[in-house]
Design a protein around this motif. Structure first.
Motif, PDB file in Angstrom:
ATOM      1  N   ILE A 153       0.897  -1.072  -0.033  1.00  0.00           N
ATOM      2  CA  ILE A 153      -0.101  -0.009   0.141  1.00  0.00           C
ATOM      3  C   ILE A 153       1.018   1.410   0.179  1.00  0.00           C
ATOM      4  O   ILE A 153       0.642   2.257  -0.725  1.00  0.00           O
ATOM      5  CB  ILE A 153      -0.921   0.005   1.265  1.00  0.00           C
ATOM      6  N   SER A 154       1.792   1.277   0.828  1.00  0.00           N
ATOM      7  CA  SER A 154       2.737   2.509   0.937  1.00  0.00           C
ATOM      8  C   SER A 154       3.450   2.489  -0.657  1.00  0.00           C
ATOM      9  O   SER A 154       3.696   3.485  -0.803  1.00  0.00           O
ATOM     10  CB  SER A 154       3.869   2.157   2.156  1.00  0.00           C
ATOM     11  N   VAL A 155       3.894   1.171  -0.983  1.00  0.00           N
ATOM     12  CA  VAL A 155       4.734   1.395  -2.203  1.00  0.00           C
ATOM     13  C   VAL A 155       3.806   1.963  -3.499  1.00  0.00           C
ATOM     14  O   VAL A 155       4.016   2.620  -4.146  1.00  0.00           O
ATOM     15  CB  VAL A 155       5.266   0.029  -2.673  1.00  0.00           C
ATOM     16  N   ALA A 156       2.521   1.447  -3.203  1.00  0.00           N
ATOM     17  CA  ALA A 156       1.551   1.902  -4.271  1.00  0.00           C
ATOM     18  C   ALA A 156       1.286   3.334  -4.216  1.00  0.00           C
ATOM     19  O   ALA A 156       1.129   4.288  -5.331  1.00  0.00           O
ATOM     20  CB  ALA A 156       0.333   1.390  -4.231  1.00  0.00           C
ATOM     21  N   ASP A 157       1.225   3.831  -2.987  1.00  0.00           N
ATOM     22  CA  ASP A 157       1.148   5.446  -2.750  1.00  0.00           C
ATOM     23  C   ASP A 157       2.622   6.465  -3.474  1.00  0.00           C
ATOM     24  O   ASP A 157       2.237   7.402  -4.012  1.00  0.00           O
ATOM     25  CB  ASP A 157       0.899   5.907  -1.226  1.00  0.00           C
ATOM     26  N   ALA A 158       3.405   5.615  -2.928  1.00  0.00           N
ATOM     27  CA  ALA A 158       4.816   6.365  -3.507  1.00  0.00           C
ATOM     28  C   ALA A 158       4.796   6.432  -5.178  1.00  0.00           C
ATOM     29  O   ALA A 158       5.236   7.321  -5.659  1.00  0.00           O
ATOM     30  CB  ALA A 158       6.120   5.585  -3.063  1.00  0.00           C
ATOM     31  N   SER A 159       4.235   5.338  -5.546  1.00  0.00           N
ATOM     32  CA  SER A 159       4.507   5.183  -7.175  1.00  0.00           C
ATOM     33  C   SER A 159       3.375   6.202  -7.522  1.00  0.00           C
ATOM     34  O   SER A 159       3.721   6.972  -8.817  1.00  0.00           O
ATOM     35  CB  SER A 159       4.019   3.650  -7.651  1.00  0.00           C
ATOM     36  N   ARG A 160       2.123   6.374  -6.994  1.00  0.00           N
ATOM     37  CA  ARG A 160       1.241   7.397  -7.288  1.00  0.00           C
ATOM     38  C   ARG A 160       1.537   8.740  -7.438  1.00  0.00           C
ATOM     39  O   ARG A 160       1.434   9.387  -8.311  1.00  0.00           O
ATOM     40  CB  ARG A 160      -0.100   7.086  -6.890  1.00  0.00           C
ATOM     41  N   ARG A 161       2.283   9.087  -6.535  1.00  0.00           N
ATOM     42  CA  ARG A 161       2.917  10.473  -6.297  1.00  0.00           C
ATOM     43  C   ARG A 161       4.269  10.712  -7.187  1.00  0.00           C
ATOM     44  O   ARG A 161       4.617  11.799  -7.138  1.00  0.00           O
ATOM     45  CB  ARG A 161       3.251  10.433  -4.859  1.00  0.00           C
ATOM     46  N   GLY A 162       4.604   9.717  -7.641  1.00  0.00           N
ATOM     47  CA  GLY A 162       5.964   9.757  -8.523  1.00  0.00           C
ATOM     48  C   GLY A 162       7.299   9.847  -7.905  1.00  0.00           C
ATOM     49  O   GLY A 162       8.128  10.272  -8.446  1.00  0.00           O
ATOM     50  N   GLU A 163       7.130   9.369  -6.586  1.00  0.00           N
ATOM     51  CA  GLU A 163       8.265   9.316  -5.784  1.00  0.00           C
ATOM     52  C   GLU A 163       9.502   8.461  -6.025  1.00  0.00           C
ATOM     53  O   GLU A 163      10.401   8.278  -5.928  1.00  0.00           O
ATOM     54  CB  GLU A 163       7.765   9.373  -4.194  1.00  0.00           C
ATOM     55  N   ILE A 164       8.626   7.224  -6.678  1.00  0.00           N
ATOM     56  CA  ILE A 164       9.453   5.846  -7.188  1.00  0.00           C
ATOM     57  C   ILE A 164       9.077   5.729  -8.606  1.00  0.00           C
ATOM     58  O   ILE A 164       7.953   6.126  -8.930  1.00  0.00           O
ATOM     59  CB  ILE A 164       9.537   4.662  -6.298  1.00  0.00           C
ATOM     60  N   THR A 165      10.105   5.034  -9.148  1.00  0.00           N
ATOM     61  CA  THR A 165       9.499   4.379 -10.535  1.00  0.00           C
ATOM     62  C   THR A 165       8.907   3.343 -10.448  1.00  0.00           C
ATOM     63  O   THR A 165       9.316   2.104  -9.821  1.00  0.00           O
ATOM     64  CB  THR A 165      10.733   4.305 -11.516  1.00  0.00           C
ATOM     65  N   GLY A 166       7.546   3.122 -10.834  1.00  0.00           N
ATOM     66  CA  GLY A 166       6.752   1.797 -10.542  1.00  0.00           C
ATOM     67  C   GLY A 166       5.347   2.161 -11.661  1.00  0.00           C
ATOM     68  O   GLY A 166       5.338   3.126 -12.155  1.00  0.00           O
ATOM     69  N   PRO A 167       4.798   0.951 -11.478  1.00  0.00           N
ATOM     70  CA  PRO A 167       3.386   0.779 -12.354  1.00  0.00           C
ATOM     71  C   PRO A 167       2.417   1.353 -11.419  1.00  0.00           C
ATOM     72  O   PRO A 167       2.702   1.596 -10.185  1.00  0.00           O
ATOM     73  CB  PRO A 167       3.401  -0.692 -12.398  1.00  0.00           C
ATOM     74  N   ARG A 168       1.174   1.550 -11.993  1.00  0.00           N
ATOM     75  CA  ARG A 168      -0.121   1.774 -11.133  1.00  0.00           C
ATOM     76  C   ARG A 168      -0.242   0.561 -10.277  1.00  0.00           C
ATOM     77  O   ARG A 168      -0.136  -0.639 -10.799  1.00  0.00           O
ATOM     78  CB  ARG A 168      -1.365   2.093 -12.033  1.00  0.00           C
ATOM     79  N   ILE A 169      -0.416   0.760  -9.204  1.00  0.00           N
ATOM     80  CA  ILE A 169      -0.234  -0.411  -8.079  1.00  0.00           C
ATOM     81  C   ILE A 169      -1.808  -0.267  -7.268  1.00  0.00           C
ATOM     82  O   ILE A 169      -2.195   0.641  -6.853  1.00  0.00           O
ATOM     83  CB  ILE A 169       0.645  -0.470  -7.071  1.00  0.00           C
ATOM     84  N   TYR A 170      -2.539  -1.368  -7.275  1.00  0.00           N
ATOM     85  CA  TYR A 170      -3.724  -1.571  -6.625  1.00  0.00           C
ATOM     86  C   TYR A 170      -3.499  -2.592  -5.578  1.00  0.00           C
ATOM     87  O   TYR A 170      -3.257  -3.706  -5.883  1.00  0.00           O
ATOM     88  CB  TYR A 170      -4.912  -2.043  -7.484  1.00  0.00           C
ATOM     89  N   ALA A 171      -3.389  -2.275  -4.411  1.00  0.00           N
ATOM     90  CA  ALA A 171      -2.660  -3.044  -3.380  1.00  0.00           C
ATOM     91  C   ALA A 171      -3.867  -3.229  -2.389  1.00  0.00           C
ATOM     92  O   ALA A 171      -4.521  -2.563  -1.825  1.00  0.00           O
ATOM     93  CB  ALA A 171      -1.576  -2.366  -2.659  1.00  0.00           C
ATOM     94  N   SER A 172      -3.838  -4.765  -1.737  1.00  0.00           N
ATOM     95  CA  SER A 172      -4.640  -5.194  -0.849  1.00  0.00           C
ATOM     96  C   SER A 172      -4.015  -5.021   0.527  1.00  0.00           C
ATOM     97  O   SER A 172      -4.580  -4.891   1.744  1.00  0.00           O
ATOM     98  CB  SER A 172      -4.813  -6.441  -0.985  1.00  0.00           C
TER      99      SER A 172
END
Length: 390
Positions: free
Chosen positions: A113-132
Motif C-alpha cells: 500500500i505504501s509503495v502504491a502511494d509512492a508510485s502514484r505520487r511519482g516518488e518512485i519508478t513503478g507501475p500503477r499499483i492496486y494493493a490489498s
C-alpha cells in the motif's frame, strides 16, 4: 506542424480495434494526444517499433517476495525496512518489463500500500499499483506471514474495515489452503474461511465499493466464494464444471495463475518438498479447468503470482505463454493482460490506445501476436507518459 513530447510509430493493437497498420501515436504530458495515419508533426523523441500495445496489466503479484525457490525464508531473514526496499526495486522491475499496472494482493506490513502511494505520487519508478496489503485469513491459515487472523463474522468485518482505513484498493481473502506458504497445516484442498465469513467479507467490502479477490484452490472454498459473490477468483485449481457455470452466471472473473502451479509442480531448485507435493495434487485438474474456462463465457484475467517460488519479477510473459499453451490464441492472451483486466479495475481506458487515454504503451521490436514470448522483451515502455525503458 505540431510539436509533441513523444511520437511512436508502428502497427497498433488493442482488443477494441484489433491491429491497425502503420500508425503514429502522439504523446503529450501523461496522455495520448492522438493516433494518426500520417506523421502529425515533430517530437523531441521519436521511436519506431513493430507493434504498439496498451501497457500490460498483471493482476496478481507480490512485490515483497523475491522469486527465489523459498521466498518465505527470505522474508524471515529480512527486516521490514529491507522488505520495503525490495518491494520498491521490484516495482521498478515490473514497469521496466512492460507491466504498467499491477494488483498486489498480499504483502507483509501493508508495504505494498505504501509503495502504491509512492508510485502514484511519482516518488518512485513503478507501475500503477492496486494493493490489498495484508490478507484476511483464519488463525493459522494460508500465508500467515501477511495474514490478518480473523475468526468469526465480526472479526472478518473488522479486518475489512481496517484494510480500508489503511488505503487498500482491493480486499484479499483466503478461502482455502494453498500449495506453498507453511510446511505444517498447508492443505490446498481444505476450506479455511467459512461460507459465512466469506459472505461477511464480500458484503463489508462491497459496502465500501472495494472489490474482493479470493485465493481459492479447493472445491468447497471455491463454491463458498462464488456463492458470496467475490469479484475475482484466483487459482481455482479444483473447480468443478458446475462452479465454473455459476461464475459465468454471477459475472465473477477467473484468474487461473497457471505458471506458478506449473513451476512448483516441477519442483526444481530450492522449492520446498511439501510445496512440490501439494502442487502435484492439484496440477492436472487446474489445466482442465482452464480449458473449460476458455470454452465458457467466463472473463479470464492474466495474473502471474510474480515473486512466488522460482518466479522473479516481472513474470507476466510466462503466464501469457501458459495461457497460449493451454488453448488461448496470442490475441486472447494479450486481451487477458490489457482490456479485460482494465475493465475489471474499472479503468477501461487503460486497455486501449486512443485519443485522451493515459499514455501507458508498450512497443515491441518483434510481434507478440505471432509469438507471445515477445511480451517478455519490450523495446520501449511508456508509463503515464514517461519513457521508462528504451
Amino acid at each position: 506542424m505540431s510539436e509533441y513530447e513523444l511520437l511512436l510509430y508502428g502497427d497498433v493493437w488493442d482488443a477494441k480495434r484489433g491491429r491497425q497498420r502503420g500508425k503514429w501515436v502522439a504523446v503529450e504530458g501523461n496522455a495520448i494526444e492522438g493516433v494518426y495515419d500520417e506523421k502529425p508533426g515533430s517530437a523531441e523523441d521519436v521511436k519506431e517499433v513493430e507493434l504498439l500495445t496498451p501497457g500490460l496489466i498483471d493482476l496478481h503479484v507480490h512485490l515483497v517476495w523475491d522469486g527465489t525457490g523459498d521466498p518465505v525464508a527470505t522474508l524471515r531473514r529480512q527486516s521490514e525496512q529491507e522488505q520495503t526496499i525490495h518491494a520498491v526495486a521490484m516495482a521498478r522491475e515490473q514497469v521496466e518489463g512492460g507491466v504498467t499496472t499491477v494488483r498486489d494482493i498480499g504483502s507483509t506490513h501493508d508495504i505494498a500500500i505504501s509503495v502504491a502511494d509512492a508510485s502514484r505520487r511519482g516518488e518512485i519508478t513503478g507501475p500503477r499499483i492496486y494493493a490489498s496489503g495484508q490478507t484476511i485469513i483464519i488463525s493459522g491459515g494460508h500465508d500467515p506471514f501477511w495474514g490478518m487472523e480473523s475468526d468469526g463474522v465480526d472479526a472478518v468485518r473488522s479486518s475489512v474495515r481496517k484494510q480500508r482505513d489503511k488505503g487498500a484498493r482491493v480486499i484479499k481473502i483466503s478461502a482455502t489452503g494453498g500449495v506453498y506458504g507453511q510446511a505444517v497445516g498447508e492443505d490446498p484442498g481444505m476450506s479455511e474461511l467459512s461460507r459465512e465469513e466469506v459472505i461477511a467479507a464480500v458484503e463489508e467490502a462491497h459496502r465500501f465499493d472495494l472489490p474482493v479477490a479470493v485465493h481459492a484452490v479447493g472445491t468447497e472454498g471455491i463454491e463458498n466464494s462464488i456463492e458470496a459473490g467475490v469479484d475475482t477468483l484466483e487459482h481455482g485449481n479444483l473447480m468443478t464444471s458446475e462452479s465454473l457455470d455459476r461464475m459465468v452466471e454471477k459475472d465473477i472473473a477467473y484468474e487461473p495463475t497457471l505458471y506458478i502451479y506449473k513451476t512448483v509442480a516441477e519442483g526444481e531448485g530450492d522449492i520446498p518438498q511439501y510445496a512440490y507435493e501439494n502442487a502435484q495434487r492439484v496440477s492436472d485438474r487446474h489445466w482442465e479447468v482452464f480449458e473449460e474456462a476458455i470454452q465458457s463465457d467466463v472473463r479470464i484475467l492474466a495474473g502471474s503470482d510474480a515473486g512466488s517460488p522460482n518466479i522473479p519479477h516481472p513474470a507476466l510473459h510466462h503466464e501469457l505463454r501458459c495461457l497460449v499453451d493451454g488453448g488461448m490464441t496470442e490475441e486472447q492472451a494479450l486481451t487477458a493482460a490489457t482490456s479485460t483486466p482494465a475493465a475489471e479495475l474499472d479503468r477501461p481506458e487503460l486497455g486501449v490506445i486512443e485519443e485522451g487515454t493515459p499514455a501507458d504503451i508498450v512497443g515491441f521490436a518483434d510481434d507478440p501476436l505471432a509469438d507471445i514470448d515477445v511480451t517478455g522483451s519490450p523495446s520501449v515502455v511508456v508509463a503515464d507518459g514517461d519513457v521508462v525503458t528504451e
